[in-house]
Scaffold this active site. Structure first.
Site, PDB file in Angstrom:
ATOM      1  N   HIS A   1       0.835  -1.274   0.009  1.00 33.83           N
ATOM      2  CA  HIS A   1      -0.285   0.000  -0.203  1.00 33.83           C
ATOM      3  C   HIS A   1       0.746   0.922  -0.200  1.00 33.83           C
ATOM      4  O   HIS A   1       1.083   1.574   0.803  1.00 33.83           O
ATOM      5  CB  HIS A   1      -0.502  -0.073   1.187  1.00 33.83           C
ATOM      6  CG  HIS A   1      -1.760   1.278   0.923  1.00 33.83           C
ATOM      7  ND1 HIS A   1      -2.607   1.433   0.072  1.00 33.83           N
ATOM      8  CD2 HIS A   1      -2.504   2.111   2.167  1.00 33.83           C
ATOM      9  CE1 HIS A   1      -3.655   2.788   0.555  1.00 33.83           C
ATOM     10  NE2 HIS A   1      -3.192   2.915   1.716  1.00 33.83           N
TER      11      HIS A   1
ATOM     12  N   ASP B   1      -4.154   9.552   2.923  1.00 32.92           N
ATOM     13  CA  ASP B   1      -4.540   7.990   2.891  1.00 32.92           C
ATOM     14  C   ASP B   1      -5.640   6.962   2.064  1.00 32.92           C
ATOM     15  O   ASP B   1      -6.950   7.729   2.536  1.00 32.92           O
ATOM     16  CB  ASP B   1      -4.684   6.863   3.941  1.00 32.92           C
ATOM     17  CG  ASP B   1      -4.003   5.580   3.881  1.00 32.92           C
ATOM     18  OD1 ASP B   1      -4.497   5.341   2.741  1.00 32.92           O
ATOM     19  OD2 ASP B   1      -3.332   4.874   4.897  1.00 32.92           O
TER      20      ASP B   1
ATOM     21  N   CYS C   1      -3.385   2.383  -4.874  1.00 35.26           N
ATOM     22  CA  CYS C   1      -2.843   3.360  -4.204  1.00 35.26           C
ATOM     23  C   CYS C   1      -2.344   4.354  -4.634  1.00 35.26           C
ATOM     24  O   CYS C   1      -2.519   5.448  -4.670  1.00 35.26           O
ATOM     25  CB  CYS C   1      -2.538   2.446  -2.961  1.00 35.26           C
ATOM     26  SG  CYS C   1      -1.358   1.475  -3.595  1.00 35.26           S
TER      27      CYS C   1
END
Length: 228
Positions: free
Chosen positions: A106, A123, A170
């Site tokens: 991630h 995030d 991501c």
């Protein structure tokens, strides 16, 4: 032995070397690797002439978090001239194994704004990278200013960061958010300390904008390949 096609070097851009496999990652719904993010950060740096902005390569951000000898970190950071920067962007990866190249699953982003003396974590899978983001903040905060005042910089989680709806975009959210913050910084250098880029990120880092990033980066690489 002839190298496999996926290992062929296709482009050298500044200090970044891209390979055929990177094009294949961008062509499909795959997790972005370190090289692609480093390439795009380098491209953003070249696109903005300002010397008070720094986009840190993934390998450097990783080493800041994992540096085994804390006393040597200052010497390592010195060439970055952090006290001279008004904006610093760090890519965050959840890999914590120094022996595993391009590990992790991630990506997120931490941006430091000198006007606000704050580190902000964006995030796209809210909270997943909170621990590594805070680890980087604690490691680097004391090196942001020559006077020592930057050691009191705050850390905040941006609770309304745009969220991904799959398990592989991501890295694209990192590139899209970094682009938005850099553009915001270029146009808002003399704003109030509490005026930050949050509204710009919310408005511009949409799911459709992120979805188009793969094609945009791919087209950019192919254009640079043609020029070289």
């Amino acid at each position: 032995m002839k190298k496999s096609r996926t290992d062929e070097k296709i482009l050298s851009y500044n200090d970044v070397v891209l390979r055929q496999s990177d094009l294949e990652i961008l062509s499909g719904p795959y997790y972005l690797n370190d090289r692609i993010i480093e390439f795009y950060f380098s491209y953003l740096s070249s696109s903005h002439s300002s010397q008070d902005m720094l986009l840190v390569p993934p390998s450097i951000a990783f080493w800041i978090m994992q540096c085994p000898v804390v006393d040597s970190l200052g010497d390592f950071l010195e060439p970055l001239h952090l006290p001279d920067k008004a904006l610093v962007i760090f890519p965050i990866n959840d890999n914590d194994d120094v022996d595993r190249a391009e590990g992790g699953s991630h990506w997120s982003l931490v941006a430091y704004c000198r006007n606000a003396n704050a580190f902000v974590h964006h995030d796209s899978c809210r909270g997943m990278n909170a621990a590594p983001a805070k680890k980087l903040y604690k490691a680097v905060a004391g090196y942001m200013g020559s006077s020592g005042s930057a050691s009191e910089a705050s850390f905040q989680e941006c609770t309304n960061s745009p969220l991904q709806d799959n398990g592989y975009d991501c890295g694209l959210y990192v590139t899209a958010t970094a682009r938005t913050i850099c553009n915001w910084h270029a146009n808002h250098k003399n704003t109030h300390r509490n005026d930050m880029w949050f509204s710009a990120v919310k408005e511009q880092v949409t799911s459709s904008a992120v979805a188009s990033m793969r094609g945009e980066i791919l087209a950019l690489i192919r254009d640079l390949m043609a020029r070289h």
